[in-house]
Design a protein around this motif. Structure first.
Motif, PDB file in Angstrom:
ATOM      1  N   LYS A   1      92.803  41.446  24.779  1.00  0.00           N
ATOM      2  CA  LYS A   1      91.886  41.652  25.900  1.00  0.00           C
ATOM      3  C   LYS A   1      92.617  42.500  26.936  1.00  0.00           C
ATOM      4  N   VAL A   2      91.889  43.387  27.579  1.00  0.00           N
ATOM      5  CA  VAL A   2      92.465  44.174  28.665  1.00  0.00           C
ATOM      6  C   VAL A   2      91.507  44.153  29.854  1.00  0.00           C
ATOM      7  N   ASP A   3      92.079  44.230  31.048  1.00  0.00           N
ATOM      8  CA  ASP A   3      91.290  44.365  32.259  1.00  0.00           C
ATOM      9  C   ASP A   3      91.459  45.808  32.725  1.00  0.00           C
ATOM     10  N   ALA A   4      90.631  46.694  32.182  1.00  0.00           N
ATOM     11  CA  ALA A   4      90.756  48.123  32.470  1.00  0.00           C
ATOM     12  C   ALA A   4      90.520  48.444  33.940  1.00  0.00           C
ATOM     13  N   THR A   5      89.856  47.545  34.668  1.00  0.00           N
ATOM     14  CA  THR A   5      89.614  47.804  36.089  1.00  0.00           C
ATOM     15  C   THR A   5      90.905  47.756  36.895  1.00  0.00           C
ATOM     16  N   LYS A   6      91.944  47.130  36.356  1.00  0.00           N
ATOM     17  CA  LYS A   6      93.231  47.035  37.050  1.00  0.00           C
ATOM     18  C   LYS A   6      94.289  47.971  36.453  1.00  0.00           C
ATOM     19  N   CYS A   7      93.925  48.681  35.396  1.00  0.00           N
ATOM     20  CA  CYS A   7      94.855  49.594  34.728  1.00  0.00           C
ATOM     21  C   CYS A   7      95.238  50.733  35.668  1.00  0.00           C
ATOM     22  N   ILE A   8      96.528  51.091  35.656  1.00  0.00           N
ATOM     23  CA  ILE A   8      96.992  52.199  36.497  1.00  0.00           C
ATOM     24  C   ILE A   8      97.313  53.447  35.669  1.00  0.00           C
TER      25      ILE A   8
ATOM     26  N   GLY B   1     100.513  54.262  30.654  1.00  0.00           N
ATOM     27  CA  GLY B   1     100.632  54.703  29.265  1.00  0.00           C
ATOM     28  C   GLY B   1     101.713  54.025  28.450  1.00  0.00           C
ATOM     29  N   LEU B   2     102.384  53.038  28.995  1.00  0.00           N
ATOM     30  CA  LEU B   2     103.443  52.368  28.240  1.00  0.00           C
ATOM     31  C   LEU B   2     102.884  51.604  27.038  1.00  0.00           C
ATOM     32  N   CYS B   3     101.651  51.160  27.131  1.00  0.00           N
ATOM     33  CA  CYS B   3     101.025  50.480  25.995  1.00  0.00           C
ATOM     34  C   CYS B   3     100.879  51.432  24.811  1.00  0.00           C
ATOM     35  N   VAL B   4     100.547  52.672  25.097  1.00  0.00           N
ATOM     36  CA  VAL B   4     100.381  53.669  24.044  1.00  0.00           C
ATOM     37  C   VAL B   4     101.725  53.988  23.398  1.00  0.00           C
ATOM     38  N   VAL B   5     102.768  54.028  24.203  1.00  0.00           N
ATOM     39  CA  VAL B   5     104.113  54.272  23.674  1.00  0.00           C
ATOM     40  C   VAL B   5     104.545  53.110  22.778  1.00  0.00           C
TER      41      VAL B   5
ATOM     42  N   LEU C   1     105.466  45.335  28.687  1.00  0.00           N
ATOM     43  CA  LEU C   1     105.820  46.556  29.399  1.00  0.00           C
ATOM     44  C   LEU C   1     104.781  46.991  30.434  1.00  0.00           C
ATOM     45  N   CYS C   2     103.567  46.535  30.318  1.00  0.00           N
ATOM     46  CA  CYS C   2     102.487  46.989  31.199  1.00  0.00           C
ATOM     47  C   CYS C   2     102.790  46.643  32.655  1.00  0.00           C
TER      48      CYS C   2
ATOM     49  N   VAL D   1      97.735  44.155  32.621  1.00  0.00           N
ATOM     50  CA  VAL D   1      96.317  44.084  32.260  1.00  0.00           C
ATOM     51  C   VAL D   1      96.065  43.706  30.812  1.00  0.00           C
ATOM     52  N   ILE D   2      97.126  43.644  30.007  1.00  0.00           N
ATOM     53  CA  ILE D   2      96.971  43.332  28.582  1.00  0.00           C
ATOM     54  C   ILE D   2      97.282  41.865  28.337  1.00  0.00           C
ATOM     55  N   THR D   3      96.339  41.167  27.753  1.00  0.00           N
ATOM     56  CA  THR D   3      96.568  39.785  27.339  1.00  0.00           C
ATOM     57  C   THR D   3      96.145  39.677  25.873  1.00  0.00           C
TER      58      THR D   3
END
Length: 65
Positions: free
Chosen positions: A4-11, A14-18, A54-55, A59-61
């Motif tokens: 689950k992610v809370d994209a409304t709080k994402c900044i 890009g560390l998740c993509v890495v 790393l986020c 926002v990632i759970t």
């Protein structure tokens, strides 16, 4: 595992993509997180845990199944 992610709080760091490029991407318009696989296979669980750790916006759970 269910992500689950809370994209409304994402900044858009890009560390998740890495950490887990098979599971996460970024929206081309605003750079916010996009989940490619809500239920990734077991071989990707460690990279998902690392992405969540790393986020900088936390926002990632995930739920272990």
């Amino acid at each position: 595992m269910r992500i689950k992610v809370d994209a409304t709080k994402c900044i858009g760091a890009g560390l998740c993509v890495v950490a887990a490029p098979q599971v996460f991407s970024q929206n081309e318009d605003d750079g916010l997180v996009v989940v490619l696989q809500e239920n990734p296979p077991p071989e990707l669980h460690a990279s998902v845990r690392e992405a969540a750790r790393l986020c900088p916006a936390l926002v990632i759970t995930y739920e272990e199944e």
